[in-house]
Design an enzyme around this catalytic site. Structure first.
Site, PDB file in Angstrom:
ATOM      1  N   SER A 265      45.777  33.463  49.882  1.00  0.00           N
ATOM      2  CA  SER A 265      45.729  34.764  49.910  1.00  0.00           C
ATOM      3  C   SER A 265      44.334  35.288  50.280  1.00  0.00           C
ATOM      4  O   SER A 265      43.437  34.543  50.387  1.00  0.00           O
ATOM      5  CB  SER A 265      46.060  35.451  48.682  1.00  0.00           C
ATOM      6  OG  SER A 265      44.933  34.988  47.845  1.00  0.00           O
ATOM      7  N   LYS A 266      43.932  36.629  50.613  1.00  0.00           N
ATOM      8  CA  LYS A 266      43.002  37.192  50.906  1.00  0.00           C
ATOM      9  C   LYS A 266      41.778  36.891  49.930  1.00  0.00           C
ATOM     10  O   LYS A 266      40.795  36.525  50.289  1.00  0.00           O
ATOM     11  CB  LYS A 266      43.203  38.860  51.103  1.00  0.00           C
ATOM     12  CG  LYS A 266      41.845  39.596  51.259  1.00  0.00           C
ATOM     13  CD  LYS A 266      42.295  41.154  51.611  1.00  0.00           C
ATOM     14  CE  LYS A 266      42.147  41.914  50.432  1.00  0.00           C
ATOM     15  NZ  LYS A 266      40.589  41.901  49.905  1.00  0.00           N
ATOM     16  N   ARG A 267      42.280  36.943  48.781  1.00  0.00           N
ATOM     17  CA  ARG A 267      41.148  36.606  47.710  1.00  0.00           C
ATOM     18  C   ARG A 267      40.725  35.234  47.797  1.00  0.00           C
ATOM     19  O   ARG A 267      39.609  34.920  47.326  1.00  0.00           O
ATOM     20  CB  ARG A 267      42.097  36.764  46.411  1.00  0.00           C
ATOM     21  CG  ARG A 267      42.420  38.117  45.875  1.00  0.00           C
ATOM     22  CD  ARG A 267      42.613  38.448  44.358  1.00  0.00           C
ATOM     23  NE  ARG A 267      42.348  39.715  43.932  1.00  0.00           N
ATOM     24  CZ  ARG A 267      40.911  40.420  43.695  1.00  0.00           C
ATOM     25  NH1 ARG A 267      40.157  39.397  43.985  1.00  0.00           N
ATOM     26  NH2 ARG A 267      41.043  41.471  43.359  1.00  0.00           N
TER      27      ARG A 267
END
Length: 508
Positions: A265-267
């Site tokens: 994910s982006k995180r």
RNA sequence: GGCGCGUUGGUCAAUCGGCUAAGACGCCUCCCUUUCACGGAGGAAUGACGGGUUCGACUCCCGUACGUGCUACCA
């Protein structure tokens, strides 16, 4: 006899374009090109609440950067326009109604609260998640349980409703996946998915089927996360009477976090310090920018090549492929079934490989912005020479500054510690004396400069090795970079002498 | 919890019943280089586990474990 191959990439414009998304585009694109087919971009913007302004333009720009240009899209149009689902809104209801008429779908008037209540009431320890299915639909307010006249009355009064698919009982739903082979589902475990929402927009489930049919899509490649809803799509193709035209499916493996578990994910990118999006993405709602591969200094060809190898390989030892080679050699059957953990180190290795095989003039042009950003504006020919000298130690485009800044500007900091403990009087005297010698050196080449140094050393009882490191630090600022004499040649006589003098003064 | 999908070194992966199990990334050692890098030579897997089937299994079948996805009027 065979139909013309048509594939599609159908993102929803909700934010930045993820690595996995680009890979899906790539596999679609390669397949289309290999079969002389069409690659269409369809924007799935049926969820108005998640729509983000600018996301569509961003996606287009990403595809352009990667060299994966769609043949048909909202901007270039095409024979099956419009290519934005929001603009196709009116088409979907007709098919939903068709399904109601044939008994394969029904109206449901349950409110959000009622649905929530049902899920809460029917929840047991054994079934933590209750679905709207053949079991529960008999307990809800829908056109299956309500008398016909009441249903028409509710509709006439404008009471909000959704249309749900009526999934049959006791059926085995089987379909063939190009990557995974036969996949089987028990229809009793499939829920009555909403097809048409209360706002009149279709859900993904209705929209993909209708659009894939209308747009004559022959092969549908999408992420593995769609596998569980595939039986619904299959049923829809059947109930709409289009089963003979259903595209062949391929569900692509997921791209996972490098550490720990789960989908990338982006995180994770933020946390681990690497990009997850193809290009910088600015989120207007949060007023924050998420980094992308492009801005980090990746070459699009390297990025695409890296993505191609994440989940697919040719079966040979070859890892570096041009787009043409990929088109020629890619095959969906060789795509891996299992998810792959993303490895940023390997991604960087691909970039380094592409930098090495790119010609110096092209490279100089690519590196220039990163050098200008630091306030320098080197001459073109000079930059090309520098690039030639340092490219083998550059992995990302900004490295051309990190590895070559001393060619463009006098080093701001000097790592004196690197040689200070071995610094002594003879060395000090050598350099003071040698710069006079250099000043009168007529042939300013690396060979001549080195010869001059070697010739001058014995007078101070020094050896070549004694002055290499100090000289390097004087010219470069630290213990790195290409050959010292080569650096001296490129930065020129005046600058070389000035840098030596400057450090000499510091040490005095 | 249920259902689907998966499982070869730290990571990406080859192998489609014959293995002494490729290769790449990363890591470590050495060589080259009086810097760093490049380059070169090496090092590290009892193929998740347990059962079958077979002359023979990493490859086929079953079970277990683990991972992952889905389980919204999101895609």
């Amino acid at each position: 006899m065979d139909k013309r191959v048509r594939v599609r990439f159908a993102p929803s414009p909700t934010g930045g374009l993820h690595l996995g998304g680009v890979r899906t585009v790539l596999y679609n694109y390669l397949f289309a090109r290999a079969h002389g087919g069409d690659f269409v971009l369809r924007i799935e913007d049926t969820d108005q609440t998640r729509f983000v302004k600018g996301a569509e333009e961003y996606i287009l720009e990403c595809l352009k950067w990667c060299g994966l240009i769609p043949d048909e899209s909202p901007v270039v149009g095409g024979p099956y326009a419009p290519y934005r689902q929001s603009e196709r809104k009116s088409m979907y209801k007709e098919y939903a109604l068709q399904l109601i008429n044939s008994g394969h779908a029904y109206y449901a008037f349950d409110t959000t609260d009622e649905l929530e209540q049902m899920r809460k009431d029917l929840k047991t320890d054994e079934h933590s998640s209750v679905q709207y299915d053949h079991n529960t639909r008999t307990k809800m307010r829908n056109s299956l349980t309500l008398p016909a006249d009441e249903v028409s009355e509710l509709i006439a009064k404008g009471i909000p409703y959704v249309i749900r698919i009526k999934v049959p009982e006791n059926q085995t739903i089987i379909f063939n996946d190009m990557i995974r082979g036969a996949i089987t589902f028990d229809s009793n475990l499939v829920d009555d998915k909403v097809l048409l929402k209360a706002d009149g927009m279709p859900t993904y489930h209705l929209a993909v089927v209708v659009d894939d049919y209308l747009m004559k899509i022959t092969h549908a490649f999408r992420g593995e996360e769609w596998l569980p809803s595939a039986p619904v799509h299959l049923l829809l193709w059947e109930y709409l009477g289009w089963i003979g035209d259903m595209p062949q499916w391929a569900h692509l493996p997921l791209i996972l976090k490098p550490d720990g578990n789960g989908k990338l994910s982006k995180r994770d990118g933020d946390r681990l310090g690497f990009p997850v999006f193809a290009m910088n993405w600015y989120d207007p709602a949060k007023d924050e920018t998420t980094g992308g591969f492009r801005e980090m200094g990746f070459l699009p060809q390297a990025f695409v090549n890296m993505l191609a190898m994440l989940g697919w390989n040719s079966g040979t030892e070859q890892e570096i492929f041009s787009m043409e080679e990929l088109i020629q050699k890619f095959s969906i059957e060789r795509v891996h079934k299992g998810g792959a953990k993303f490895d940023f180190e390997k991604a960087k290795w691909f970039n380094n490989q592409y930098i090495q095989q790119t010609d110096n003039i092209t490279l100089a042009a690519l590196a220039l912005p990163y050098i200008k950003e630091k306030g320098c504006n080197p001459d073109g020919d000079f930059l090309v020479k520098v690039v030639a000298l340092i490219k083998d130690r550059c992995t990302l485009l900004p490295d051309f500054w990190a590895q070559g800044h001393f060619f463009f500007a006098t080093p701001e900091t000097i790592d004196e510690g690197a040689f200070k403990d071995k610094w002594n009087e003879p060395k000090q005297q050598f350099f003071s004396s040698w710069i006079n010698e250099l000043n009168s050196l007529s042939d300013w080449t690396d060979v001549a400069i080195e010869e001059s140094a070697v010739a001058h050393l014995p007078a101070f009882s020094l050896k070549k090795g004694d002055i290499m490191l100090p000289l390097r630090v004087m010219l470069v600022g630290g213990k790195y970079g290409p050959g010292v004499y080569h650096i001296a040649e490129l930065i020129g006589k005046a600058e070389t002498i000035a840098r030596i003098q400057k450090v000499l003064a510091m040490l005095a």
